[in-house]
Design an enzyme around this catalytic site. Structure first.
Site, PDB file in Angstrom:
ATOM      1  N   HIS A  70      10.505 105.140 -78.201  1.00  0.00           N
ATOM      2  CA  HIS A  70      11.127 105.019 -76.898  1.00  0.00           C
ATOM      3  C   HIS A  70      11.796 103.533 -76.597  1.00  0.00           C
ATOM      4  CE1 HIS A  70       8.464 108.776 -75.128  1.00  0.00           C
ATOM      5  NE2 HIS A  70       9.648 108.898 -75.340  1.00  0.00           N
ATOM      6  N   GLU A 204      -2.298 100.745 -72.548  1.00  0.00           N
ATOM      7  CA  GLU A 204      -1.249 101.170 -71.471  1.00  0.00           C
ATOM      8  C   GLU A 204      -2.394 101.591 -70.441  1.00  0.00           C
ATOM      9  OE1 GLU A 204       0.224 104.820 -70.564  1.00  0.00           O
ATOM     10  OE2 GLU A 204      -0.019 105.854 -72.436  1.00  0.00           O
ATOM     11  N   HIS A 415       1.406  97.842 -69.222  1.00  0.00           N
ATOM     12  CA  HIS A 415       2.324  98.997 -68.889  1.00  0.00           C
ATOM     13  C   HIS A 415       1.757  99.831 -67.869  1.00  0.00           C
ATOM     14  CE1 HIS A 415       4.478 102.705 -70.077  1.00  0.00           C
ATOM     15  NE2 HIS A 415       5.024 102.032 -70.880  1.00  0.00           N
TER      16      HIS A 415
END
Length: 594
Positions: A70, A204, A415
């Site tokens: 990503h 995350e 994140h």
């Protein structure tokens, strides 16, 4: 041990531009190198001058690790390696190495050909960057240098996504990248070795406050919304990323269209199908068990009811249709172009299937804005808007499960949004009793070094300790051995005390204890030997003057001219056996004499 220092150059109390700098044991490691979808200026890339003062990074970094393809995790990589300057090793999994350059090239085209950005990396930069990449297998320990090693674990999320354990000496961190603890229709659940016990888990926290509802209920709701819209003559736009959620939703729509024999066209962006199928065919071992089992007979990604959008003018056609188009947050590309065409018609619908970074058109749509400025024009937003999280990120329950599995000494959240991080921070600290950090971008956190270390112990020493322990359960046995440190090789061995003495020509000295025991009646020696043989030491020996146990470490001696009295002798390392042997003596002698 020296502290572990961590500073986020991106993804600190934010989603996007993941880039975490780790310093431990004299090594500097960069975890991910992403771009930010919410910015078009210099803020789209991390500030690499923080590391080197604007110079080349090769002298400052020992390695770079990319968790998955990503763009918010790898979108700045060619800029960092070819423009800022980095010639060291870059590690990622084989699927990530195959797919990342394709997405980077698409990103470059959007930035340069459509947005006109002249100060951007080129196709040649991407090729040179990928040549520096070293691909890794899951669970393979990669020795970067003499003291630095890395190891990848399956993360779910998207094809090829991995969590990485980074170890320097006896210190370690586990970096999750993006991960999903729940299996979906095409990928398995994230998994690490239980009891990994890193000094720091960097996780995350995109969905830090969310516990997702039933997946089946969410899928039924999604299909009903799509079905109702197309049956009323409307068009459905589903912005997705090229690989991952796109395949998940295609499998779902394909089975629904097959079941109801629907003839309404379903399209996906041109090029998505061929690329995706090639990658899933190549890396079939990264998918879930169902797809692996059926792949020999039928490729689940060869769709009968879903076709590539070969003509972009098809979106102008009257009548209902469904379109899955990239990119996933409406921050540019084909999905944004189609959205501009369809957004004013109330019969149409947009379904946002995942998280959108603040500042993107997708985030504004989810936020309920009825007028949005795009390319200098104001657009009326009249179509139906649905936010249905098919996100492949772990929710709060999944994050807690990972912490439970790997038992970290410290936890750090990146994140994610600051408020959501704080909520989960309090929950983790209360439940697990570990320190939790959530640094902002540019903020340095020092994690106190651990003095614990793990050593390999020869099995014969362990078995000997178990045998020598009097506790019936043997759950926690005293362990005796010598630690041998070789300073020249910085290695440590665990050996028996006898081996250590022999190696250094030392004499082993022991302290022997002695006690006289009087019994109520004459001692039943045969009975005593039988009990000791079957409950204490199978090699216990009956001799003329008594019983020898554990090769002479414990001795029960007869006393000449007094059949109701014995002498018990034992070495100092046999203290724990004293009450056990005394009980056997009393039992064989009718009890202790007053």
């Amino acid at each position: 041990m020296a502290d572990i220092k961590v500073v986020p150059l991106g993804a600190g109390q934010d989603v996007g531009r993941s880039c975490i700098l780790i310093s431990m044991g004299g090594k500097n490691i960069m975890l991910d190198c992403g771009m930010h979808m919410g910015f078009q200026d210099d803020r789209k890339f991390p500030d690499f001058s923080y590391i080197s003062g604007g110079g080349r990074l090769t002298d400052f970094l020992d390695c770079v690790i990319i968790s998955h393809f990503h763009l918010d995790h790898c979108g700045s990589l060619p800029h960092m390696s070819e423009i800022v300057g980095y010639d060291g090793p870059i590690y990622m999994t084989y699927p990530t190495k195959a797919i990342a350059p394709v997405l980077l090239e698409d990103y470059r085209k959007v930035q340069t050909d459509i947005r006109g950005d002249q100060n951007f990396f080129t196709s040649e930069h991407i090729k040179r960057c990928i040549k520096k990449v070293i691909a890794v297998n899951l669970h393979e320990i990669i020795q970067v240098d003499e003291t630095l090693s890395i190891r990848a674990f399956y993360a779910g999320h998207v094809l090829g996504a991995a969590m990485f354990e980074v170890r320097v000496g006896c210190q370690s961190i586990l970096y999750t990248g993006d991960f999903n603890m729940t299996p979906d229709r095409h990928l398995g659940a994230a998994r690490v070795l239980p009891g990994l016990k890193p000094d720091l888990l960097i996780s995350e926290s995109t969905y830090a406050t969310t516990i997702r509802d039933s997946k089946r209920a969410r899928e039924r709701d999604f299909l009903k919304k799509v079905h109702d819209t197309v049956m009323n003559g409307g068009k459905v736009l589903i912005p997705v990323f090229a690989l991952g959620r796109a395949q998940e939703l295609c499998i779902l729509l394909e089975s629904y269209w097959e079941r109801l024999d629907l003839k309404i066209p379903v399209f996906f962006s041109q090029g998505l199908a061929g690329k995706a199928n090639a990658y899933y065919r190549l890396f079939i071992n990264w998918t879930n068990e169902k797809i692996k089992r059926t792949f020999v007979h039928r490729n689940m990604f060869d769709f009968k009811h879903i076709s590539a959008l070969s003509d972009y003018n098809a979106v102008e056609m009257p009548g209902p249709m469904v379109l899955l188009s990239t990119p996933g947050m409406l921050h540019g590309g084909h999905s944004l172009q189609v959205f501009k065409k369809w957004c004013s018609d109330p019969k149409n619908m947009i379904i946002m299937p995942g998280y959108c970074v603040a500042g993107t058109v997708g985030a504004k749509v989810i936020g309920g804005m009825k007028q949005i400025e795009m390319d200098g024009r104001m657009f009326e937003i009249n179509l139906g808007v649905e936010y249905m999280s098919f996100s492949a990120h772990a929710d709060a329950k999944g994050i807690m499960q990972l912490i439970r599995d790997c038992e970290p000494r410290n936890v750090m959240f990146v994140h994610g949004e600051a408020g959501k991080m704080e909520f989960l921070k309090e929950k983790v600290e209360k439940e697990f009793g570990v320190r939790v950090y959530k640094p902002a971008n540019g903020e340095t956190v020092s994690i106190p070094g651990s003095l614990e270390m793990e050593v390999d112990v020869p099995i014969e020493l362990v078995e000997r300790s178990i045998v020598m322990d009097p506790t019936p359960s043997k759950r926690a046995c005293p362990f005796r051995a010598s630690l041998l440190l070789d300073k020249s090789s910085s290695s440590m061995d665990v050996i028996s005390c006898e081996s250590a003495a022999a190696q250094f020509a030392f004499q082993i000295h022991t302290i022997t204890h002695s006690e006289y025991v009087s019994t109520m009646k004459e001692l039943a020696w045969e009975e005593l030997h039988y009990e000791i043989h079957y409950t204490v030491d199978r090699e216990a020996q009956m001799k003329r003057d008594g019983i020898e146990i554990f090769h002479g470490d414990i001795v029960i001696m007869k006393i000449k001219d007094d059949a109701r009295k014995v002498e018990l002798m034992w070495t100092e390392n046999m203290d724990s056996w004293y009450p056990v042997i005394m009980d056997h003596i009393k039992k064989a002698g009718g009890g202790e004499a007053a």
